[in-house]
Design an enzyme around this catalytic site. Sequence first.
Site, short mmCIF file in Angstrom:
data_model
loop_
_atom_site.label_atom_id
_atom_site.label_comp_id
_atom_site.label_asym_id
_atom_site.label_seq_id
_atom_site.Cartn_x
_atom_site.Cartn_y
_atom_site.Cartn_z
N TRP A 43 0.82 -1.23 0.00
CA TRP A 43 0.00 0.00 0.00
C TRP A 43 0.85 1.26 0.00
O TRP A 43 1.87 1.33 0.68
CB TRP A 43 -0.86 -0.02 1.27
CG TRP A 43 -1.50 1.29 1.60
CD1 TRP A 43 -0.95 2.33 2.31
CD2 TRP A 43 -2.83 1.71 1.26
NE1 TRP A 43 -1.85 3.35 2.43
CE2 TRP A 43 -3.01 3.00 1.79
CE3 TRP A 43 -3.89 1.12 0.56
CZ2 TRP A 43 -4.21 3.72 1.65
CZ3 TRP A 43 -5.07 1.83 0.42
CH2 TRP A 43 -5.22 3.11 0.97
N ASP A 46 0.11 9.15 0.87
CA ASP A 46 0.69 10.48 0.59
C ASP A 46 2.14 10.51 0.08
O ASP A 46 2.99 9.79 0.60
CB ASP A 46 0.75 11.32 1.88
CG ASP A 46 -0.49 11.30 2.69
OD1 ASP A 46 -1.48 10.70 2.26
OD2 ASP A 46 -0.48 11.89 3.77
N TRP A 70 -3.79 -0.11 4.18
CA TRP A 70 -3.02 0.75 5.08
C TRP A 70 -2.62 -0.02 6.35
O TRP A 70 -3.39 -0.84 6.85
CB TRP A 70 -3.90 1.97 5.44
CG TRP A 70 -3.17 3.06 6.14
CD1 TRP A 70 -2.52 4.11 5.56
CD2 TRP A 70 -3.04 3.24 7.56
NE1 TRP A 70 -1.98 4.92 6.52
CE2 TRP A 70 -2.28 4.42 7.75
CE3 TRP A 70 -3.46 2.53 8.68
CZ2 TRP A 70 -1.95 4.89 9.02
CZ3 TRP A 70 -3.13 3.01 9.94
CH2 TRP A 70 -2.38 4.17 10.10
N SER A 106 3.23 11.31 7.57
CA SER A 106 3.72 12.22 6.51
C SER A 106 4.60 13.35 7.02
O SER A 106 4.51 13.76 8.18
CB SER A 106 2.53 12.82 5.77
OG SER A 106 1.97 11.82 4.97
N ARG A 170 0.14 16.67 13.08
CA ARG A 170 1.02 15.91 12.20
C ARG A 170 1.38 16.64 10.92
O ARG A 170 0.99 17.76 10.68
CB ARG A 170 0.36 14.56 11.86
CG ARG A 170 -0.98 14.69 11.17
CD ARG A 170 -1.55 13.31 10.82
NE ARG A 170 -2.88 13.40 10.25
CZ ARG A 170 -3.99 13.42 10.96
NH1 ARG A 170 -3.95 13.34 12.27
NH2 ARG A 170 -5.17 13.53 10.34
N ASP A 171 2.15 15.93 10.08
CA ASP A 171 2.49 16.31 8.70
C ASP A 171 3.37 17.56 8.63
O ASP A 171 3.02 18.55 7.96
CB ASP A 171 1.20 16.50 7.86
CG ASP A 171 0.29 15.29 7.89
OD1 ASP A 171 0.77 14.22 8.29
OD2 ASP A 171 -0.88 15.41 7.52
C1 FRU Z 1 -3.25 12.08 4.78
C2 FRU Z 1 -2.83 11.39 6.06
C3 FRU Z 1 -1.86 12.26 6.83
C4 FRU Z 1 -1.10 11.25 7.65
C5 FRU Z 1 -1.01 10.08 6.70
C6 FRU Z 1 -1.03 8.73 7.38
O1 FRU Z 1 -3.68 11.23 3.78
O2 FRU Z 1 -3.97 11.08 6.83
O3 FRU Z 1 -2.46 13.29 7.57
O4 FRU Z 1 0.15 11.72 8.04
O5 FRU Z 1 -2.11 10.18 5.82
O6 FRU Z 1 -0.72 7.71 6.48
#
Ligand code: FRU
Length: 517
Positions: A43, A46, A70, A106, A170-171
Amino acid sequence: MKKYEKVFQKDYETWYGENEAYRKQVAEDPDRLAFHLMPETGWMNDPNGFSVYKGQIHLFYQYHPYSNVWGPMHWGHQVSEDMISWKQYPTALAPDMEYDEEGCFSGSAVMTNLGHVLFYTGVSKDKNGGCNLQNQCMAVGDGVGYKKLKNNPVLTGAVMPEGFSHIDFRDPKVWEEDGIYYMLTCSRDAQNKGMIALFSNSEIYQYLEKTELTEQETEAFEKAAGCWKYGGVFAEHMERLGSVWECPDYFRLDGKDVLLFSPPDVQAQGNELHNGNNAIYVVGTYDHAKKQFQMGQPHTLDKGLDFYASQTTELPDGRRILIAWMQSWHNSFIPDGQEWQGMMTIPRELYLSDGRIIQKPVKELEQYRVRPVSYSNEKVEGGQNFDGIEGRTLDMTVTIKSGEFQEFYIDVAKDAEHYTRITYNRRKREIEVDRTFAGMNRDVACIRRAEVESESEQITLRFILDRNSVELFVNDGELSMSTAIYTPQTADGISFFCDGNAIIDIKKFDIEIPMNR
Ligand code: FRU
């Protein structure tokens, strides 16, 4: 084919080595895309850490190698010279520490003298049995291997005001300005509203500027990496726009400031926003003194069925390039027996025109064009096919120059049972993508519509088809619509239909990558 769904992520390298035959088998699946980035097995979601390091273009991605769904996130890694042909590199991050055991989520990457620095979200179990916690972490590498900092996580939610979410935190998107590193992350405020928070670190620059660190300096660097200060809410919107502003990205484009983010749980608004996960851009102004982004009008980046979590990077020649996950969280379909899932869009050059983002497939794609076929000033009345206009890996531009009609449509990936239809409604000035008959046997959304904004009589439709993807660029990128399809590769017909009459030009190339992916 053996399935590997229950493998401990700590054993990733052993698993990889032991499964060469399996990896080869997956690589030979005829439904794999030919010139878009995809996972080797398993899988992908992002794009992460899209960046240029030592002259090469790096793309990392959310990755669960062991199954086509996932799971605890790794960072897969591929490298390219031209963003079309990608080389698989070793997986850069695996969820192998207590602070990221639930996943390496991410983030972004920056190029420094010390190395290629990755910023990601480490997801850990809450010791008190609550929801998983999200914290920001760092890893430094040489473009191939990456080492997580000893001091991880370098930023926890504790520095934010009370009530801000530590669960949706996050991110990280990181950049450097005048010796200070800035980080944007998504979070939710005390009212539970999605927004983007800003952090800064003025301590790490001195170490990232050096090419090597002594033992003592390494220790000081580790310490400095933990010195992130909260700098306020960078961007928010008066009205509620989804629940969390995932995957923020901020950059300058043609003299303006642009913010990208991807909110889930959005409610549809006309053809601009659709229900669920949307990818948004805003052209606004970054107030450097207040460290705040003054929002303009939010717009959808791509109006197809599969586009999310986009990221950009700047190339040495100044082009700003965007790439996104060409799939959707709630709207996708995994064909039986397919041992991979997820693909990226074609990388796109971004431009600004009248406050709107224009997206064009990177010009590097053109060097892979072969076997040109073209027609000019053809009259289409009713249904029509053209010799040589067919295929599933191609770059085709159709220009509708004039005519008297209400609807003109083009069917691609077509055989007696299947097709994906792109309709231009001239009276409504609307484009519709419909994949109802593309081959899915699940109840997923299949139709999306978008307005054509320019007033001109002539309209150009550029299609990039790559086996199971259809990307449409209208009028040189003023509108893009990206959609995954799930159609047998033998369905390679393309046909045209006009309910009145239209004069069209067609220019079509096959795309061929002369390498074994
Ligand atoms: C976006 C997300 C991000 C997170 C990631 C987890 O698609 O939900 O916010 O970091 O995917 O895989």
